[in-house]
Scaffold this active site. Structure first.
Site, PDB file in Angstrom:
ATOM      1  N   HIS A  46       0.863  -1.182   0.000  1.00  0.00           N
ATOM      2  CA  HIS A  46       0.000   0.000   0.000  1.00  0.00           C
ATOM      3  C   HIS A  46       0.900   1.232   0.000  1.00  0.00           C
ATOM      4  CE1 HIS A  46      -3.795  -2.048   1.881  1.00  0.00           C
ATOM      5  NE2 HIS A  46      -3.283  -2.742   0.881  1.00  0.00           N
ATOM      6  N   GLU A  48       1.050   3.812   1.860  1.00  0.00           N
ATOM      7  CA  GLU A  48       1.573   4.179   3.178  1.00  0.00           C
ATOM      8  C   GLU A  48       2.752   3.304   3.584  1.00  0.00           C
ATOM      9  OE1 GLU A  48      -3.014   4.600   3.512  1.00  0.00           O
ATOM     10  OE2 GLU A  48      -1.566   3.379   2.407  1.00  0.00           O
ATOM     11  N   CYS A  76      -5.888   1.893   6.167  1.00  0.00           N
ATOM     12  CA  CYS A  76      -6.520   0.645   6.603  1.00  0.00           C
ATOM     13  C   CYS A  76      -5.842   0.189   7.899  1.00  0.00           C
ATOM     14  CB  CYS A  76      -6.378  -0.414   5.513  1.00  0.00           C
ATOM     15  SG  CYS A  76      -4.679  -0.999   5.264  1.00  0.00           S
ATOM     16  N   CYS A  79      -2.020  -0.445   7.528  1.00  0.00           N
ATOM     17  CA  CYS A  79      -1.195   0.760   7.372  1.00  0.00           C
ATOM     18  C   CYS A  79      -1.136   1.591   8.647  1.00  0.00           C
ATOM     19  CB  CYS A  79      -1.708   1.591   6.200  1.00  0.00           C
ATOM     20  SG  CYS A  79      -1.461   0.756   4.608  1.00  0.00           S
TER      21      CYS A  79
END
Length: 142
Positions: A46, A48, A76, A79
């Site tokens: 992701h 992040e 999420c 993260c």
């Protein structure tokens, strides 16, 4: 946040969900990334996580105290969990994620009293631009 939006657009151009993130320390970008789980065949890639990894390598330290993580979408659980474990000082994000957001939308991990680290969270920064980018991406896929 403008740079995070640019990274999100770059991710969209690569066929990834348009999310961008950057890690800032003392006003300097020390890590950045766009979503790349499809291209990298990595479910943890992701935006992040990519930004956190880059920042940790740059600092040569897994502790990212005093850093701010900017993301175009509410992080999420994975993260925000990584940000908490890295001791990030604050998270700033754009659009709220009512399906997977872990900073208030679905759950609120930063305010979980059993966790040992607290970080500040600011949501809704440039939310209209972030939301429009996501909406456009998914509409083009239908």
């Amino acid at each position: 946040m403008r740079r995070a939006l640019e990274l999100a657009q770059r991710a969209a151009s690569a066929g990834e969900v348009p999310i961008g993130a950057l890690l800032v320390l003392d006003g300097e970008i020390i890590g950045e990334g766009g979503n790349q789980p499809i291209a990298s065949h990595d479910p943890t890639a992701h935006a992040e996580i990519v930004a956190l990894r880059a920042g940790a390598l740059r600092l040569r330290n897994y502790r990212l105290e005093r850093c701010t993580l900017y993301a175009t979408l509410e992080p999420c659980a994975m993260c925000i969990g990584a940000a908490i474990n890295a001791r990030v000082a604050r998270v700033v994000f754009g659009a709220w994620d009512t399906k997977a957001g872990a900073c208030g939308s679905v759950t609120d991990l930063p305010r979980e009293p059993k966790l040992t680290h607290r970080l500040d969270v600011f949501g809704g920064v440039c939310s209209e631009e972030s939301t429009a980018l996501l909406r456009s991406f998914f509409e083009s896929r239908r």
